[in-house]
Motif scaffolding. Sequence first.
Motif, PDB file in Angstrom:
ATOM      1  N   VAL A  56       0.848  -1.329  -0.042  1.00 42.49           N
ATOM      2  CA  VAL A  56      -0.123   0.106  -0.064  1.00 42.49           C
ATOM      3  C   VAL A  56       0.857   1.185  -0.073  1.00 42.49           C
ATOM      4  N   GLN A  58       0.929   5.751  -0.528  1.00 41.28           N
ATOM      5  CA  GLN A  58       0.197   6.823  -0.741  1.00 41.28           C
ATOM      6  C   GLN A  58       0.836   7.891  -1.771  1.00 41.28           C
ATOM      7  N   LEU A  69      -8.821   5.696  -5.169  1.00 39.46           N
ATOM      8  CA  LEU A  69      -7.837   4.272  -4.747  1.00 39.46           C
ATOM      9  C   LEU A  69      -7.400   3.962  -6.426  1.00 39.46           C
ATOM     10  N   LEU A  80      -1.321  -0.988  -4.318  1.00 38.32           N
ATOM     11  CA  LEU A  80      -2.473  -0.323  -3.927  1.00 38.32           C
ATOM     12  C   LEU A  80      -2.167   1.268  -3.535  1.00 38.32           C
ATOM     13  N   ARG A  82      -3.270   5.058  -2.580  1.00 41.83           N
ATOM     14  CA  ARG A  82      -4.356   5.882  -2.262  1.00 41.83           C
ATOM     15  C   ARG A  82      -4.024   7.460  -2.401  1.00 41.83           C
ATOM     16  N   ILE A  92      -8.684   2.060   4.871  1.00 43.69           N
ATOM     17  CA  ILE A  92      -9.020   1.410   3.747  1.00 43.69           C
ATOM     18  C   ILE A  92      -8.971  -0.068   4.077  1.00 43.69           C
ATOM     19  N   TYR A 125     -13.093   2.143  -0.002  1.00 47.23           N
ATOM     20  CA  TYR A 125     -12.709   3.451   0.556  1.00 47.23           C
ATOM     21  C   TYR A 125     -14.184   3.681   1.520  1.00 47.23           C
TER      22      TYR A 125
END
Length: 605
Positions: A56, A58, A69, A80, A82, A92, A125
């Motif tokens: 994940v 950002q 997303l 992934l 975000r 999430i 989300y």
Amino acid sequence: MSKIWGKVKQTLFGTSIQTLVFAVIAISLVVLMAFFAGAVPFHEFDMTAHAYQMVVEQSSERHPDHAPLSFTYRGNTIVLTRCISVNEDAEIEVFATSRFGTVRLSEANMANLSPYLLGSFVAVYPVQVVPIEGQLIPRRISASVKTDLRTVQSNTALTPMLSDSRVMLEIGMSNARRIFAYYGGIPLANMNIYVTFANGRREARTTDAYGYIPNVSIREIRRGVSVEYSPNYINTFIQTYMPQNARIISPAIVPLLTLTLMTAIAIVGCVFFRKMYEKRNLPASYTDVKGKRGKVKLRRAPAFVIVRWVVMIASFVLLIWGGRLLGVWFEEITIPVFACGRNNEEQLVGSVCYYMSSLNVLFTLPWQTIAMFFGGLIVPLVLFGRLLCGFVCPMGLVQDTLHVTRQATRTKGISLTDKLYARLSLIKWTFVLLFLGMAFVALDFCMICPVGVFSPALAGFKFSIFIGGFIALFVLVGSFFKQRFFCLICPLGVIMGLFHKISLVRLKKDVTACTECGACYEACPMGIKIIYTEREKTDVTTINCIMCGECVRHCPETNALAITLCGKKIYNADREKFMKANAQATPKSGKKHADCKGGGCGKCK
């Protein structure tokens, strides 16, 4: 039938014990390879989710612009991303399909995805409450993003992954070419939705009776699309669908590179051991390459040969990457001949090779589809016959390239005798029976097909290679030393050759102009002797003729041989052109071989 029975009796009772023993052993080996094809791996890919890990990250930017997303792929890592500019503190939730139902992924099991996962992932989300001007009740927006591994995209069934209030709207892919929408676990049929594309374009669409979303191309799907549906004035559900894409330059090419290296090593080994035999004066059957030793002198090829190479290269590109190239403009493509069935994960939805080796699947289709298939097969075969083998087949280009490489490296080739051609014919017909019948006993001919090693790998599709890889090694080495070696045993070529009596492309012979020099037989890569021996009929087209034009090219007598289309000559033998092209091909001593009358035999060419 009497002719067929005569050939069977001649094969079984009119041959030597050695030939019968060879036939029994060869046929037994081929059948055993077919039944145990999946038990002999050449190169295996881990196609499950266990081969991936998820991280994940950002970002301050949305990708696509409309999604908070997004999923992307970096090798075997599912990323992934975000967008923190929307809500930095939002939690999430990530879900995945498994053999035991839907599971929630934590950071711990993201780093090492379970082998029980099926390959679909959804990141949810938190619900956003957005006040609307002029309304007392604010709008609730539920956003999510979904990705499917390529193993999931080929599913034919429309199956939702989640039936949860957090993911009421779900997008999926069917047959790797169309997307559908589910709402609350049932197809979103005949409903108005909005589709937002990667470039920010937003359009209104209406789903069909099965939930399919119309007029969305493969290219747009693979760039990522968002689907928005509002069942009422309060709730809006948005899901962004970002499937895994197959890159042309990917690990899928690894087995092909391995095969290429093994082929090169095998060829060098064969050349080395043959030279050892020759030094010991042991028999070695071969044909010399063109020209005298030393620098290779390039001569201009006939227009027919140039056209054939141009068509072969163009066909190779179309049949390997045609689904990707034409998919920009077309949703579905049906290429009637020679397209590998394993490339149907893109826009390619039909090919002779796939359906002919899967008759059990073909006969379950609607009669209209079956009729269209046979119509699309018969028309090109009536028009061109096995000219398609000499001009269109991708494997033909690979073999001809190997043959040219052998000539360029001044390596001696191998000439086959009539007895060897007859023995290969037994293997050929065994392959034909397996090609047509394996599917009925729950076996896959693609497991033993050598062509399946090339086409998917070059197009970027991962497929585990089994015994077909070893057969491909044998075919490539054989094609290096013997021109068009695989064509001698190709089952699809035999089936196409059955149309040779009605094909509009013919090989004609003027028996009065023929001097029986044997140059045509020596030059023919398929070993067709009737071209040389026929003294009555003018039509010498046979089931094995691939219309490569080599016999015409090496014929020293004007108009003795010609390739015709609808009765008109498109390529004919010319003595003057032959003498110019072969001025430097005769040995410097000027001596002729015992079986050479016209200077065009295989040892002189």
